[in-house]
Write a protein that holds these residues in place. Structure first.
Motif, PDB file in Angstrom:
ATOM      1  N   ARG A  19       0.731  -0.953   0.189  1.00 44.99           N
ATOM      2  CA  ARG A  19      -0.288  -0.361  -0.554  1.00 44.99           C
ATOM      3  C   ARG A  19       0.994   0.943  -0.352  1.00 44.99           C
ATOM      4  NH1 ARG A  19      -4.233  -1.888   4.772  1.00 44.99           N
ATOM      5  NH2 ARG A  19      -5.090  -3.547   3.157  1.00 44.99           N
ATOM      6  N   ASP A  20       2.117   0.884  -0.796  1.00 48.53           N
ATOM      7  CA  ASP A  20       2.933   2.138  -0.476  1.00 48.53           C
ATOM      8  C   ASP A  20       2.851   2.643  -1.854  1.00 48.53           C
ATOM      9  OD1 ASP A  20       4.570   0.664  -2.132  1.00 48.53           O
ATOM     10  OD2 ASP A  20       5.693   0.105  -0.843  1.00 48.53           O
ATOM     11  N   ASP A  21       3.868   3.885  -2.252  1.00 48.40           N
ATOM     12  CA  ASP A  21       3.666   5.362  -3.358  1.00 48.40           C
ATOM     13  C   ASP A  21       4.998   4.132  -4.168  1.00 48.40           C
ATOM     14  OD1 ASP A  21       6.149   4.965  -1.908  1.00 48.40           O
ATOM     15  OD2 ASP A  21       5.301   7.733  -2.320  1.00 48.40           O
ATOM     16  N   SER A  22       5.069   2.528  -4.100  1.00 48.09           N
ATOM     17  CA  SER A  22       5.975   1.933  -5.020  1.00 48.09           C
ATOM     18  C   SER A  22       5.753   2.440  -6.144  1.00 48.09           C
ATOM     19  CB  SER A  22       6.703   1.000  -4.439  1.00 48.09           C
ATOM     20  OG  SER A  22       5.957  -0.279  -3.834  1.00 48.09           O
ATOM     21  N   ALA A  23       6.530   1.305  -7.227  1.00 49.38           N
ATOM     22  CA  ALA A  23       5.552   1.066  -8.716  1.00 49.38           C
ATOM     23  C   ALA A  23       4.722   0.019  -8.636  1.00 49.38           C
ATOM     24  CB  ALA A  23       6.846   0.133 -10.112  1.00 49.38           C
ATOM     25  N   TYR A  24       4.806  -1.314  -7.651  1.00 47.41           N
ATOM     26  CA  TYR A  24       4.033  -2.090  -7.047  1.00 47.41           C
ATOM     27  C   TYR A  24       3.356  -2.120  -6.339  1.00 47.41           C
ATOM     28  CZ  TYR A  24       2.856  -6.973  -5.400  1.00 47.41           C
ATOM     29  OH  TYR A  24       2.927  -7.958  -4.627  1.00 47.41           O
ATOM     30  N   GLY A  25       3.243  -0.907  -5.337  1.00 47.65           N
ATOM     31  CA  GLY A  25       2.259   0.038  -5.478  1.00 47.65           C
ATOM     32  C   GLY A  25       1.098  -0.144  -6.050  1.00 47.65           C
ATOM     33  N   LEU A  26       1.426   0.922  -6.918  1.00 47.74           N
ATOM     34  CA  LEU A  26       0.768   1.113  -7.757  1.00 47.74           C
ATOM     35  C   LEU A  26       0.202   0.376  -8.278  1.00 47.74           C
ATOM     36  CD1 LEU A  26      -0.674   4.128  -8.598  1.00 47.74           C
ATOM     37  CD2 LEU A  26       1.386   3.911 -10.851  1.00 47.74           C
ATOM     38  N   VAL A  27       0.371  -0.429  -9.253  1.00 44.21           N
ATOM     39  CA  VAL A  27       0.186  -1.581  -9.610  1.00 44.21           C
ATOM     40  C   VAL A  27      -0.996  -2.406  -8.903  1.00 44.21           C
ATOM     41  CG1 VAL A  27       0.106  -4.269 -10.559  1.00 44.21           C
ATOM     42  CG2 VAL A  27       2.233  -2.800 -10.823  1.00 44.21           C
ATOM     43  N   PHE A  62      -2.448  -1.376  -5.646  1.00 39.73           N
ATOM     44  CA  PHE A  62      -3.734  -0.342  -6.478  1.00 39.73           C
ATOM     45  C   PHE A  62      -4.465  -0.347  -7.375  1.00 39.73           C
ATOM     46  CE2 PHE A  62      -5.345   4.010  -7.528  1.00 39.73           C
ATOM     47  CZ  PHE A  62      -6.477   4.164  -6.426  1.00 39.73           C
ATOM     48  N   TYR A  63      -4.216  -0.119  -8.626  1.00 38.01           N
ATOM     49  CA  TYR A  63      -4.909  -0.507  -9.895  1.00 38.01           C
ATOM     50  C   TYR A  63      -6.110  -1.829 -10.374  1.00 38.01           C
ATOM     51  CZ  TYR A  63      -3.954   4.577 -11.352  1.00 38.01           C
ATOM     52  OH  TYR A  63      -3.491   5.758 -11.993  1.00 38.01           O
ATOM     53  N   LEU A  77      -2.503  -5.546 -16.128  1.00 38.05           N
ATOM     54  CA  LEU A  77      -2.385  -5.533 -14.777  1.00 38.05           C
ATOM     55  C   LEU A  77      -1.768  -6.437 -14.229  1.00 38.05           C
ATOM     56  CD1 LEU A  77      -4.592  -3.292 -12.827  1.00 38.05           C
ATOM     57  CD2 LEU A  77      -2.104  -3.033 -13.519  1.00 38.05           C
TER      58      LEU A  77
END
Length: 202
Positions: A41-49, A51-52, A168
């Motif tokens: 749940r962080d703002d990393s690239a993996y976290g963005l994946v 989230f989406y 995704l």
């Protein structure tokens, strides 16, 4: 067919989420003592994946619920040449088979099943059952389910869900492959060379 579809679609996704996400997660959580949902749940690239991925699932769920109430309004973006009974029947079959396939794969994963990459616990590499034919049978089943959904409701919106979901999932698959390669080394490499990413027909 319209009345059947408006009840089948929401019921299907309710069952899909209830069994393959909530039910399986609860079973695994009881056995391993922690939540198997390890999407960051962080703002990393993996976290963005992650989230989406959750956003797509939430939006899809809202869409199918609204479809059951306002089927004609939400069907205005239909792709007309696919709006035929034969395609709908194929779509229904694909969705049902995909659900059975996904649940079977999750059960075969036993305690190794996770939503995301678990960096804190080394899990067993599963290569038996459906994993003899696909390195990612759960993602394969989810993809087939979205294809079936698009055939049942051939709209631009359903097509968008399929395309976004597929992108995704393909990103997630490659992230998991990197992790499995680090964790299992030559064992995973041998498995990777033997079984295709989505489906091996042999």
């Amino acid at each position: 067919m319209t009345d059947f579809t408006r009840f089948f679609i929401p019921l299907y996704f309710i069952l899909f989420f209830a069994i393959s996400f909530i039910g399986i997660s609860y079973r695994v959580a009881k056995q391993i003592g922690k939540n198997p949902n390890v999407l960051p749940r962080d703002d990393s690239a993996y976290g963005l994946v992650g989230f989406y991925f959750k956003l797509i699932l939430f939006t899809l769920f809202i869409y199918v619920m609204l479809f059951s109430i306002f089927p004609h309004i939400l069907s205005v973006f239909k792709i007309s040449f696919l709006n035929q009974a034969v395609f709908q029947c194929v779509g229904f079959i694909l969705m049902i088979e995909a659900l059975i396939w996904v649940i079977t794969a999750q059960i075969q994963m036993k305690n190794s099943w996770r939503i995301g990459i678990d960096n804190t616990t080394k899990t067993e590499l599963i290569t038996q059952g459906l994993f003899r034919f696909s390195r990612n049978p759960i993602f394969l089943g989810m993809t087939i389910s979205l294809i079936g959904f698009f055939l049942v409701i051939p709209t631009v919106i359903a097509l968008t869900f399929f395309l976004m979901g597929s992108i995704l999932m393909q990103i997630q698959i490659r992230l998991e492959e990197e992790y499995l390669m680090k964790e299992h080394g030559q064992i995973y490499l041998a498995y990777k060379n033997r079984v295709k990413r989505m489906l091996s027909l042999y």
